[in-house]
Design an enzyme around this catalytic site. Structure first.
Site, mmCIF file in Angstrom:
data_model
loop_
_atom_site.group_PDB
_atom_site.id
_atom_site.type_symbol
_atom_site.label_atom_id
_atom_site.label_comp_id
_atom_site.label_asym_id
_atom_site.label_seq_id
_atom_site.Cartn_x
_atom_site.Cartn_y
_atom_site.Cartn_z
ATOM 1 N N HIS A 96 0.579 -1.126 0.104
ATOM 2 C CA HIS A 96 -0.273 -0.029 0.107
ATOM 3 C C HIS A 96 0.764 0.812 0.247
ATOM 4 O O HIS A 96 1.615 1.294 0.282
ATOM 5 C CB HIS A 96 -0.793 0.341 0.987
ATOM 6 C CG HIS A 96 -1.925 -1.083 1.141
ATOM 7 N ND1 HIS A 96 -2.438 -1.693 0.902
ATOM 8 C CD2 HIS A 96 -1.817 -1.944 2.506
ATOM 9 C CE1 HIS A 96 -3.220 -2.899 1.440
ATOM 10 N NE2 HIS A 96 -2.640 -2.883 2.359
ATOM 11 N N GLU A 113 -1.394 -0.498 8.139
ATOM 12 C CA GLU A 113 -2.630 -1.621 8.670
ATOM 13 C C GLU A 113 -1.648 -2.797 9.464
ATOM 14 O O GLU A 113 -0.477 -2.331 10.020
ATOM 15 C CB GLU A 113 -3.373 -2.691 7.633
ATOM 16 C CG GLU A 113 -2.561 -3.075 6.925
ATOM 17 C CD GLU A 113 -3.099 -3.873 5.911
ATOM 18 O OE1 GLU A 113 -4.317 -3.458 5.188
ATOM 19 O OE2 GLU A 113 -2.331 -5.046 5.270
ATOM 20 N N HIS A 170 3.676 -7.777 1.560
ATOM 21 C CA HIS A 170 2.706 -8.454 2.468
ATOM 22 C C HIS A 170 1.339 -8.836 2.434
ATOM 23 O O HIS A 170 0.355 -8.800 1.012
ATOM 24 C CB HIS A 170 2.014 -7.776 4.105
ATOM 25 C CG HIS A 170 1.095 -6.877 3.750
ATOM 26 N ND1 HIS A 170 1.778 -5.355 2.795
ATOM 27 C CD2 HIS A 170 -0.387 -6.709 3.627
ATOM 28 C CE1 HIS A 170 0.095 -4.917 2.884
ATOM 29 N NE2 HIS A 170 -0.789 -5.669 3.127
ATOM 30 N N ARG A 190 -1.097 -4.534 -6.239
ATOM 31 C CA ARG A 190 -1.234 -6.149 -6.199
ATOM 32 C C ARG A 190 0.518 -6.142 -7.066
ATOM 33 O O ARG A 190 0.286 -5.987 -8.139
ATOM 34 C CB ARG A 190 -2.885 -6.457 -7.115
ATOM 35 C CG ARG A 190 -2.458 -8.334 -6.937
ATOM 36 C CD ARG A 190 -3.624 -8.614 -7.823
ATOM 37 N NE ARG A 190 -5.255 -8.696 -6.770
ATOM 38 C CZ ARG A 190 -5.691 -7.853 -7.629
ATOM 39 N NH1 ARG A 190 -6.780 -7.783 -9.059
ATOM 40 N NH2 ARG A 190 -7.833 -8.007 -6.727
#
Length: 322
Positions: A96, A113, A170, A190
């Site tokens: 991200h 996150e 991740h 992605r």
């Protein structure tokens, strides 16, 4: 003068399963459901409030129209998003962007996150970080498809916690169930998807190779977590992450066996999810039942409250930047 209880928003996923039904008794759609967005103010995917004066309204609407209930925040959008993720198969390997890149390129927030692991099959592992020393080496290994050489695999078990700052490569893998606390954003690049084909389209899912290379932290550095434990009355409180390491949110995991009198303690509002057990919350001479899968927000006008019961909770609040 009561907490906001929320109904989740569900997302089918190619890697999803049925645990959101079997464990939390959520009324999920048929098929493979990977995500329950249990506390969300994000765009069209916002949670709905189920009680009180705002019953039937979206959290996004209430946040925009009643800022005083959230401590009159500077953030125009509800800052955090809490999810359950059921990885019945491997998720795509992804990364991200940070706030600056996301605002410039995607007109959205970045995405930092965290994962608190609720279940993990024996032998489970996460993809977390990479081995490249330079960005050119990263790009070279990606273009050559040297995934076994590039991607770090980290063993995982229930109770583990992982902080995943923007720029961290991740992925969850098969057999893991987590509660995720993150910035309110859905910007995902992605990087690798095991060459899977989407059954609906008959095509491989889109990759975002160059953007992934652009935003990945190189070299990878594990964040220096300082998880601390304290006891307040009958509550054992683990501080999982907080500013300055985590500028966007504070996060705690609570084990309660009895009673815990507490409050906002200077925070603007709290997001609370029950991850096991049951109990009650008492505030303003009212009592509300809590059970596994319950999600609520304690607004700014409830300064003090009391938890009773035998349950595990995950609690968060915005950090310094939100």
């Amino acid at each position: 003068m009561e907490p906001f209880f929320l109904t989740p928003y569900f997302r089918p996923k190619i890697w999803g399963g049925r645990k959101l039904k079997t464990i939390f008794n959520y009324d999920i759609p048929d098929g493979k459901v990977g995500e329950a967005w249990v506390i969300s103010g994000y765009k069209d995917d916002a949670s709905t409030i189920t009680n009180g004066d705002f019953e039937g309204q979206s959290l996004r609407k209430v946040y925009h129209e009643n800022p005083e209930l959230f401590g009159n925040p500077e953030s125009e959008e509800f800052p955090l998003l809490v999810k359950f993720l059921d990885a019945n198969d491997n998720l795509s390997v992804q990364v991200h962007p940070n706030d600056d890149y996301a605002r410039k390129v995607e007109n959205d927030s970045g995405k930092t996150e965290s994962w608190y692991v609720l279940q993990a099959d024996p032998g489970s592992y996460l993809i977390y970080g990479h081995t490249a020393k330079t960005r050119s080496e990263l790009a070279d290994m990606i273009h050559k498809g040297e995934w076994d050489k590039l991607l770090r695999k980290v063993p995982v078990k229930a109770g583990n916690f992982f902080y995943v700052p923007s720029g961290t490569i991740h992925a969850l893998t098969k057999g893991i169930l987590v509660i995720e606390t993150q910035q309110s954003s859905d910007v995902t690049y992605r990087l690798y998807d095991y060459d899977r084909v989407d059954q609906k389209t008959g095509k491989k899912r889109e990759l975002h190779t160059q953007k992934s290379i652009d935003v990945t932290q190189v070299p990878h550095v594990d964040p220096k977590l300082k998880i601390t434990t304290s006891k307040k009355q009958d509550a054992i409180i683990k501080t999982l992450v907080q500013p300055p390491l985590s500028p966007h949110f504070y996060l705690w995991q609570i084990d309660l066996n009895g009673q815990w009198n507490t409050g906002l303690n200077g925070h603007p509002f709290l997001l609370v999810t029950i991850i096991n057990g049951s109990g009650t919350i008492e505030c303003e001479n009212k009592s509300f039942n809590l059970s596994i899968g319950t999600n609520m927000i304690i607004p700014n006008n409830i300064k003090e409250f009391k938890f009773l019961g035998n349950m595990k909770m995950v609690i968060s609040t915005p950090g310094n930047q939100d």
